[in-house]
Each structure stands twice: as structure tokens, then as C-alpha cells.
Design an enzyme around this catalytic site. Structure first.
Site, PDB file in Angstrom:
ATOM      1  N   THR A   1       0.646  -1.217   0.000  1.00 20.32           N
ATOM      2  CA  THR A   1       0.064   0.055   0.052  1.00 20.32           C
ATOM      3  C   THR A   1       0.868   1.240   0.012  1.00 20.32           C
ATOM      4  O   THR A   1       2.065   1.087   0.361  1.00 20.32           O
ATOM      5  CB  THR A   1      -0.970   0.001   1.140  1.00 20.32           C
ATOM      6  OG1 THR A   1      -0.183   0.121   2.599  1.00 20.32           O
ATOM      7  CG2 THR A   1      -1.893  -1.160   1.191  1.00 20.32           C
ATOM      8  N   ASP A   2       0.163   2.362  -0.459  1.00 24.21           N
ATOM      9  CA  ASP A   2       1.000   3.622  -0.228  1.00 24.21           C
ATOM     10  C   ASP A   2       0.606   4.508   0.691  1.00 24.21           C
ATOM     11  O   ASP A   2      -0.179   4.117   1.547  1.00 24.21           O
ATOM     12  CB  ASP A   2       0.542   4.409  -1.752  1.00 24.21           C
ATOM     13  CG  ASP A   2      -0.567   4.741  -2.135  1.00 24.21           C
ATOM     14  OD1 ASP A   2      -1.667   4.779  -1.010  1.00 24.21           O
ATOM     15  OD2 ASP A   2      -1.014   4.769  -3.281  1.00 24.21           O
ATOM     16  N   GLN A   3       0.880   5.781   0.635  1.00 25.63           N
ATOM     17  CA  GLN A   3       0.617   6.643   1.801  1.00 25.63           C
ATOM     18  C   GLN A   3      -0.988   6.819   1.896  1.00 25.63           C
ATOM     19  O   GLN A   3      -1.313   7.181   3.043  1.00 25.63           O
ATOM     20  CB  GLN A   3       1.255   8.023   1.617  1.00 25.63           C
ATOM     21  CG  GLN A   3       1.469   8.832   2.870  1.00 25.63           C
ATOM     22  CD  GLN A   3       2.212  10.270   2.480  1.00 25.63           C
ATOM     23  OE1 GLN A   3       2.746  10.230   1.569  1.00 25.63           O
ATOM     24  NE2 GLN A   3       2.284  10.971   3.671  1.00 25.63           N
TER      25      GLN A   3
ATOM     26  N   GLY B   1      -2.988   4.514   1.757  1.00 27.29           N
ATOM     27  CA  GLY B   1      -3.706   3.377   2.158  1.00 27.29           C
ATOM     28  C   GLY B   1      -4.323   2.379   1.243  1.00 27.29           C
ATOM     29  O   GLY B   1      -5.022   1.553   1.588  1.00 27.29           O
ATOM     30  N   VAL B   2      -3.814   2.815  -0.180  1.00 30.52           N
ATOM     31  CA  VAL B   2      -4.348   1.839  -1.013  1.00 30.52           C
ATOM     32  C   VAL B   2      -3.111   1.131  -1.669  1.00 30.52           C
ATOM     33  O   VAL B   2      -2.244   1.361  -1.689  1.00 30.52           O
ATOM     34  CB  VAL B   2      -5.307   2.716  -2.032  1.00 30.52           C
ATOM     35  CG1 VAL B   2      -6.678   3.068  -1.575  1.00 30.52           C
ATOM     36  CG2 VAL B   2      -4.508   3.704  -2.930  1.00 30.52           C
TER      37      VAL B   2
END
Length: 138
Positions: A15-17, A19-20
Site C-alpha cells: 500500500t501507499d501513503q 492506504g491503497v
């Protein structure tokens, strides 16, 4: 038409910053789906590589529809979208845990010699793969 399914639990590191799932991870999941598809046909890329043949991606298309998040279960569906004895195009659908479409994509591959990267005819060098691909695309 044969369709392989593979479930993947979304890991935090994917996930990225926001949250996905980071967009490039879908490409990894497509590779996992493709490997599973080939395995279900009874083959392994490693066997082809022992013959000094590689199968690089020559084209890629992906469309993102709905985000996946940490802890979700993604289902990757993979099939042969097109095959002509030289090139193979795999189709993909990636679904959320709720069965919603998260992404679609295609990758095109050609088999090449490791030393020269010159294309080979799959139907000539790997007739068993060729026959399996012909059956699977129907």
C-alpha cells in the site's frame, strides 16, 4: 476458454501513503496470475528458461477501477486473450473481496533466445505449450 484464479491477500507493504495498493503492485499480481495459469496448464516458466528461452513483456495495458486496501483479498483471473504461435496476450481481471472489479489488464509476450533476444516460434520449439495454448484459448 480456460480461466485461472489466484487469491492474494493485500500486504501492508503493497500500500501507499493513501492506504491503497500502489499501482505497480497490480503488475506483480498479474505475473502471479500468469504463472498460476501456466502452472494449471502443466508447465513452468523455469523449464523454458532451462532451454535458454525467455518470455519478456512487449506490451502492457492496465485500467484501474476500484482501490484495494491492506487486508483485502484480491482475486486475479487470468486467461489467454490472443495467441498466434509467436505472441501470447494474457487478459486479467482483479477483483476485491466483495467481488467488485478493481482492475483489468493485458500483457503481451514473445519468447526469445536468451543470448540474442531473437524471437522464436512457440509452436516449433515448445509444441506441447502450443497445443495447450490453442486448447485454452477456446
Amino acid at each position: 476458454m480456460k480461466i485461472a484464479e489466484k487469491q492474494i491477500e493485500v500486504r501492508y507493504a503493497e500500500t501507499d501513503q493513501m492506504g491503497v495498493v500502489y499501482h505497480a503492485n497490480y503488475l506483480i499480481w498479474m505475473e502471479i496470475g500468469r504463472t498460476e495459469f501456466i502452472k494449471q496448464l502443466g508447465f513452468h516458466y523455469a523449464d523454458m528458461e532451462k532451454e535458454d528461452i525467455l518470455s519478456p513483456v512487449t506490451d502492457l495495458q492496465i485500467s484501474y477501477k476500484k482501490p484495494l486496501r491492506y487486508g483485502d483479498m484480491a482475486t486475479v483471473r487470468t486467461w489467454i486473450d490472443a495467441y498466434d504461435g509467436i505472441r501470447v496476450t494474457y487478459g486479467y481481471e482483479i477483483f476485491t473481496s466483495d467481488g467488485e472489479l478493481a482492475a483489468t489488464g493485458k500483457t503481451q509476450h514473445v519468447c526469445v533466445r536468451r543470448d540474442s533476444f531473437r524471437p522464436i516460434l512457440i509452436r516449433k520449439y515448445f509444441p506441447d505449450w502450443h497445443e495447450a495454448y490453442e486448447r485454452a484459448k477456446k
